[in-house]
Write a protein that holds these residues in place. Sequence first.
Motif, PDB file in Angstrom:
ATOM      1  N   VAL A  79       0.818  -1.206   0.000  1.00  0.00           N
ATOM      2  CA  VAL A  79       0.000   0.000   0.000  1.00  0.00           C
ATOM      3  C   VAL A  79       0.849   1.252   0.000  1.00  0.00           C
ATOM      4  O   VAL A  79       0.333   2.351   0.130  1.00  0.00           O
ATOM      5  N   GLU A  80       2.163   1.131  -0.160  1.00  0.00           N
ATOM      6  CA  GLU A  80       3.022   2.307  -0.184  1.00  0.00           C
ATOM      7  C   GLU A  80       2.625   3.223  -1.339  1.00  0.00           C
ATOM      8  O   GLU A  80       2.432   2.793  -2.465  1.00  0.00           O
ATOM      9  N   THR A  81       2.474   4.499  -1.060  1.00  0.00           N
ATOM     10  CA  THR A  81       2.142   5.477  -2.081  1.00  0.00           C
ATOM     11  C   THR A  81       3.403   6.176  -2.528  1.00  0.00           C
ATOM     12  O   THR A  81       3.989   6.939  -1.781  1.00  0.00           O
ATOM     13  N   PRO A  82       3.844   5.938  -3.769  1.00  0.00           N
ATOM     14  CA  PRO A  82       5.139   6.476  -4.182  1.00  0.00           C
ATOM     15  C   PRO A  82       5.117   7.952  -4.510  1.00  0.00           C
ATOM     16  O   PRO A  82       6.150   8.568  -4.629  1.00  0.00           O
ATOM     17  N   SER A  83       3.947   8.548  -4.700  1.00  0.00           N
ATOM     18  CA  SER A  83       3.875   9.921  -5.187  1.00  0.00           C
ATOM     19  C   SER A  83       3.547  10.907  -4.084  1.00  0.00           C
ATOM     20  O   SER A  83       2.820  11.872  -4.294  1.00  0.00           O
ATOM     21  N   VAL A  84       4.039  10.661  -2.892  1.00  0.00           N
ATOM     22  CA  VAL A  84       3.798  11.553  -1.766  1.00  0.00           C
ATOM     23  C   VAL A  84       5.130  11.901  -1.127  1.00  0.00           C
ATOM     24  O   VAL A  84       5.962  11.015  -0.885  1.00  0.00           O
ATOM     25  N   THR A  85       5.354  13.174  -0.872  1.00  0.00           N
ATOM     26  CA  THR A  85       6.568  13.589  -0.181  1.00  0.00           C
ATOM     27  C   THR A  85       6.440  13.292   1.304  1.00  0.00           C
ATOM     28  O   THR A  85       5.443  13.654   1.930  1.00  0.00           O
ATOM     29  N   LYS A  86       7.441  12.629   1.845  1.00  0.00           N
ATOM     30  CA  LYS A  86       7.499  12.359   3.272  1.00  0.00           C
ATOM     31  C   LYS A  86       8.541  13.285   3.874  1.00  0.00           C
ATOM     32  O   LYS A  86       9.744  13.096   3.648  1.00  0.00           O
ATOM     33  N   PRO A  87       8.116  14.300   4.624  1.00  0.00           N
ATOM     34  CA  PRO A  87       9.086  15.282   5.133  1.00  0.00           C
ATOM     35  C   PRO A  87      10.228  14.661   5.917  1.00  0.00           C
ATOM     36  O   PRO A  87      11.348  15.159   5.883  1.00  0.00           O
ATOM     37  N   LYS A  88       9.965  13.549   6.597  1.00  0.00           N
ATOM     38  CA  LYS A  88      11.026  12.931   7.396  1.00  0.00           C
ATOM     39  C   LYS A  88      12.069  12.220   6.548  1.00  0.00           C
ATOM     40  O   LYS A  88      13.121  11.828   7.070  1.00  0.00           O
ATOM     41  N   GLU A  89      11.797  12.037   5.264  1.00  0.00           N
ATOM     42  CA  GLU A  89      12.757  11.359   4.403  1.00  0.00           C
ATOM     43  C   GLU A  89      13.577  12.318   3.554  1.00  0.00           C
ATOM     44  O   GLU A  89      14.486  11.901   2.834  1.00  0.00           O
ATOM     45  N   VAL A  90      13.263  13.611   3.610  1.00  0.00           N
ATOM     46  CA  VAL A  90      14.033  14.612   2.868  1.00  0.00           C
ATOM     47  C   VAL A  90      15.359  14.830   3.581  1.00  0.00           C
ATOM     48  O   VAL A  90      15.403  15.020   4.798  1.00  0.00           O
ATOM     49  N   SER A  91      16.449  14.789   2.828  1.00  0.00           N
ATOM     50  CA  SER A  91      17.768  14.928   3.447  1.00  0.00           C
ATOM     51  C   SER A  91      18.791  15.322   2.387  1.00  0.00           C
ATOM     52  O   SER A  91      18.683  14.885   1.234  1.00  0.00           O
ATOM     53  N   PRO A  92      19.790  16.126   2.747  1.00  0.00           N
ATOM     54  CA  PRO A  92      20.739  16.660   1.756  1.00  0.00           C
ATOM     55  C   PRO A  92      21.917  15.740   1.470  1.00  0.00           C
ATOM     56  O   PRO A  92      23.081  16.150   1.511  1.00  0.00           O
ATOM     57  N   MET A  93      21.669  14.480   1.163  1.00  0.00           N
ATOM     58  CA  MET A  93      22.757  13.526   0.981  1.00  0.00           C
ATOM     59  C   MET A  93      23.584  13.835  -0.268  1.00  0.00           C
ATOM     60  O   MET A  93      24.816  13.805  -0.234  1.00  0.00           O
ATOM     61  N   PHE A  94      22.912  14.131  -1.381  1.00  0.00           N
ATOM     62  CA  PHE A  94      23.649  14.440  -2.603  1.00  0.00           C
ATOM     63  C   PHE A  94      24.371  15.776  -2.465  1.00  0.00           C
ATOM     64  O   PHE A  94      25.483  15.942  -2.983  1.00  0.00           O
ATOM     65  N   GLN A  95      23.782  16.727  -1.769  1.00  0.00           N
ATOM     66  CA  GLN A  95      24.462  18.001  -1.530  1.00  0.00           C
ATOM     67  C   GLN A  95      25.739  17.784  -0.725  1.00  0.00           C
ATOM     68  O   GLN A  95      26.764  18.428  -0.988  1.00  0.00           O
ATOM     69  N   GLN A  96      25.697  16.897   0.257  1.00  0.00           N
ATOM     70  CA  GLN A  96      26.901  16.624   1.034  1.00  0.00           C
ATOM     71  C   GLN A  96      27.985  15.991   0.173  1.00  0.00           C
ATOM     72  O   GLN A  96      29.176  16.271   0.370  1.00  0.00           O
ATOM     73  N   PHE A  97      27.597  15.147  -0.755  1.00  0.00           N
ATOM     74  CA  PHE A  97      28.584  14.598  -1.694  1.00  0.00           C
ATOM     75  C   PHE A  97      29.214  15.711  -2.533  1.00  0.00           C
ATOM     76  O   PHE A  97      30.443  15.749  -2.705  1.00  0.00           O
ATOM     77  N   LEU A  98      28.397  16.630  -3.039  1.00  0.00           N
ATOM     78  CA  LEU A  98      28.943  17.749  -3.799  1.00  0.00           C
ATOM     79  C   LEU A  98      29.809  18.634  -2.913  1.00  0.00           C
ATOM     80  O   LEU A  98      30.840  19.149  -3.360  1.00  0.00           O
ATOM     81  N   ASP A  99      29.424  18.794  -1.656  1.00  0.00           N
ATOM     82  CA  ASP A  99      30.236  19.563  -0.717  1.00  0.00           C
ATOM     83  C   ASP A  99      31.584  18.885  -0.500  1.00  0.00           C
ATOM     84  O   ASP A  99      32.644  19.538  -0.464  1.00  0.00           O
ATOM     85  N   GLY A 100      31.571  17.566  -0.335  1.00  0.00           N
ATOM     86  CA  GLY A 100      32.829  16.845  -0.192  1.00  0.00           C
ATOM     87  C   GLY A 100      33.703  16.970  -1.428  1.00  0.00           C
ATOM     88  O   GLY A 100      34.931  17.097  -1.330  1.00  0.00           O
ATOM     89  N   THR A 101      33.075  16.952  -2.612  1.00  0.00           N
ATOM     90  CA  THR A 101      33.839  17.146  -3.851  1.00  0.00           C
ATOM     91  C   THR A 101      34.443  18.542  -3.891  1.00  0.00           C
ATOM     92  O   THR A 101      35.596  18.724  -4.310  1.00  0.00           O
ATOM     93  N   TYR A 102      33.670  19.531  -3.442  1.00  0.00           N
ATOM     94  CA  TYR A 102      34.203  20.893  -3.388  1.00  0.00           C
ATOM     95  C   TYR A 102      35.417  20.976  -2.461  1.00  0.00           C
ATOM     96  O   TYR A 102      36.393  21.664  -2.766  1.00  0.00           O
ATOM     97  N   GLN A 103      35.367  20.283  -1.332  1.00  0.00           N
ATOM     98  CA  GLN A 103      36.503  20.285  -0.411  1.00  0.00           C
ATOM     99  C   GLN A 103      37.757  19.737  -1.094  1.00  0.00           C
ATOM    100  O   GLN A 103      38.862  20.287  -0.942  1.00  0.00           O
ATOM    101  N   LEU A 104      37.601  18.665  -1.859  1.00  0.00           N
ATOM    102  CA  LEU A 104      38.740  18.097  -2.585  1.00  0.00           C
ATOM    103  C   LEU A 104      39.260  19.073  -3.635  1.00  0.00           C
ATOM    104  O   LEU A 104      40.467  19.217  -3.827  1.00  0.00           O
ATOM    105  N   MET A 105      38.357  19.772  -4.315  1.00  0.00           N
ATOM    106  CA  MET A 105      38.756  20.761  -5.312  1.00  0.00           C
ATOM    107  C   MET A 105      39.512  21.910  -4.668  1.00  0.00           C
ATOM    108  O   MET A 105      40.492  22.412  -5.227  1.00  0.00           O
ATOM    109  N   ALA A 106      39.063  22.336  -3.490  1.00  0.00           N
ATOM    110  CA  ALA A 106      39.746  23.422  -2.796  1.00  0.00           C
ATOM    111  C   ALA A 106      41.126  22.994  -2.318  1.00  0.00           C
ATOM    112  O   ALA A 106      42.062  23.804  -2.278  1.00  0.00           O
ATOM    113  N   GLN A 107      41.278  21.727  -1.958  1.00  0.00           N
ATOM    114  CA  GLN A 107      42.562  21.223  -1.478  1.00  0.00           C
ATOM    115  C   GLN A 107      43.524  20.891  -2.613  1.00  0.00           C
ATOM    116  O   GLN A 107      44.743  20.955  -2.442  1.00  0.00           O
TER     117      GLN A 107
END
Length: 749
Positions: free
Chosen positions: A547-575
């Motif tokens: 019965v899982e509804t795939p087309s509903v945003t669950k606020p508790k599942e929103v998280s900046p995981m991909f942004q953190q990866f890009l942030d980590g890449t930026y750190q490597l670029m700066a170094q």
Amino acid sequence: MDHIKVAKVDNVSILHHGNEQRGTLHLTAHHLIFRRAPSEPEGAEKQPSTPLPPSEIWVAYPIICTAYRYPSCQSAPAHIRLRNRDFSFLQFRFETDRECRDVFDSIKALTVVKGGVEKLYAFYYQPSMTGERRCNGWNLYNPINEFERMGVGTDRCKGWRITHINKDYSFSPTYPATLAVPSTISDTTLTHAKSYRSRARIPALTYLHPLNNCTITRCAQPLTGVRGNRSIQDEKLVAAIFASSQPPGTSQTPAYLRASTPSPSGSSSDLSSLETAGTPTSDPDSSPVGRIYGAQQRNLIVDARPTVNAYAMQVVGMGSEDMDNYRHCSSPPCTKVYLGIDNIHVMRDSLNKVIDAIKDSDITPLPPNRELLAKSGWLKHIGLLLDGTYAIVHQIAIDHSHVLVHCSDGWDRTSQLAALAQICLDPYFRTIDGFITLVEKDWVSFGHRFRHRGGYLGHEKWFVEKSGYGQSALEEGIVDDDEDEPAPRSAGVPGGGQAAAFAGAVLGQAKNFFHNVSNPNGRATSPAPDTDSDDFADRRTKAARQVETPSVTKPKEVSPMFQQFLDGTYQLMAQYPTRFEYNERFLRRLLFHLYSCQYGTFLHDNDKERMESGVKERTRSVWDYFLSRRKMWLNERYNPAHDGQEHEREVEGGRVIFPKSGAVKWWAQCWGREDHEMNGAPPAPSVTLSDTTQLSVASGGGAPGVAALTAEAAAGAVGGMVDSVRGLTLGARTPARKASSEPLGVEMM
């Protein structure tokens, strides 16, 4: 268009960084557009031929994260404050409350999407740029070609093979159709092994190092449970992975490891013990006979989670590897390390704290609150991510060993670590084409839950109507921001809403505890404290999954995981500023289009969903945008000679780079700020005027320090602060920041 109550509003003021501009607000089906009224250059004669062209600000509705509507009052007109996912903060001021309310209702209806991702802009967008129309980013990544580039199936590496066991996604719905596994492991063994890994996400190859054929493999957590379940097929698969770089015919299990006595170095609990864990014994009687290349590998299992969280997962039938069962997988015995990287909920909370520190940039040009930035813990999380990356890179490049990485379900922290490690190990991933391949492989194809983590469909809780006193229902404790039920109110509890919230949290934890203990079926059914999964409760029964509804945003599942990866890449670029072909703007623009929903690349959670929705036929790839504008993303300092083939076997100063977690800094451009605002000197200490018209400055460390200033300097400093406050109060124009290289929120068509 039925959701738009008003399509155009004149005489609207926009406030950004304390600067106010007047213009016209347009509401379209997919964008909020502010068009500034034409103005004339200062000092020029007013002539019809000299007005400046109107500037435009485009805001795609999925970019909007939260919106607040304020009614008019004595101190301010009716206005709407937007906090966008690209960390731009805008305030729109209206002449009447009705205009404000109509615009707010329209934005809410257009942002909170009903009916799934097919309603988003990507399914309507058609590029106007010729170069972009000619590109086809969907064909850029080919898993077979990428595996062959790394050596899979070639004479250089015969320890791996390509399997199509998941070609119809029936083996593991969240995995790619094409997988690489050890050549000594049959598909029959894989079929038996899949039941031991969460969501059948078995250990599979993501990277093969060309220097030594050592690998990064990734998977989900094992289903050990409280009973200590084990799987011989999974253990055999892991042993084959660790032996894949050894010559054919070599015994995977040395004789001295076949005893029943557990190895004391079979596991390690943290990074600090990694240097000593798994070190070969000096006892000659216990040393393997006939040492060959790879016999002394210090193979490593990396569990990205905190130790206590991994153990807690056993309550719901999962957990981490029991190293007594995996000690035979390599010689010397493989080891395990817990990285202590927190889950999606902690990362979301950290992001919200950063936003609290910078959220007033629509009304003030002042720098962010440095104290709140420090309390957010964001840099600590990025530092832990780089620490884990360093451990993986060191194991492969220095110790010539294999690394198996997982977290909970293997699609958040696992993707972060595996991708960052590959950027460090392989110069190819530091090029534009290589980085695109990396994102497609380790994020898109391996099933990162972009739709759940991004919250593209919006949520009604993110749109708040303030009362006349500036409070909302959430702030008054009427509705809890993370729950569907009303938050408990405790009459007579000191501390008001905060105390009531604390009491409610304690009550909720107690209910969960007793629910676990008193379950008549004898099973724990509440979600575990650490999870990457967006529907952990769905594991309770098969019916819940159906019965899982795939087309509903669950606020508790929103998280900046991909942004953190890009942030980590930026750190490597700066170094390592000369080792990357792409520039910082490339990463920032990719983050923007992660949320713009203008392209179909990031709209789904896995390849199976993409195939079923026909997204490749119905939308454009985000890589069309980047490849048609390649020159914009080139790093002027890039020097490919540093990563030439002649440096392949060098370690220090060679093709491999090592992250420096101690050099982590704020990615200021990402947060819409300048570098000195985020990484500059600490805030000035508090000052008091003495009777002698001198300023006494208290030193930050508690030691007495006095800086004597003249009365004239003191008066000037105080006067400057008064002028700043007066300017903000009266809405006066304040000094603008340095102009950005891109217009705010505008897609570059």
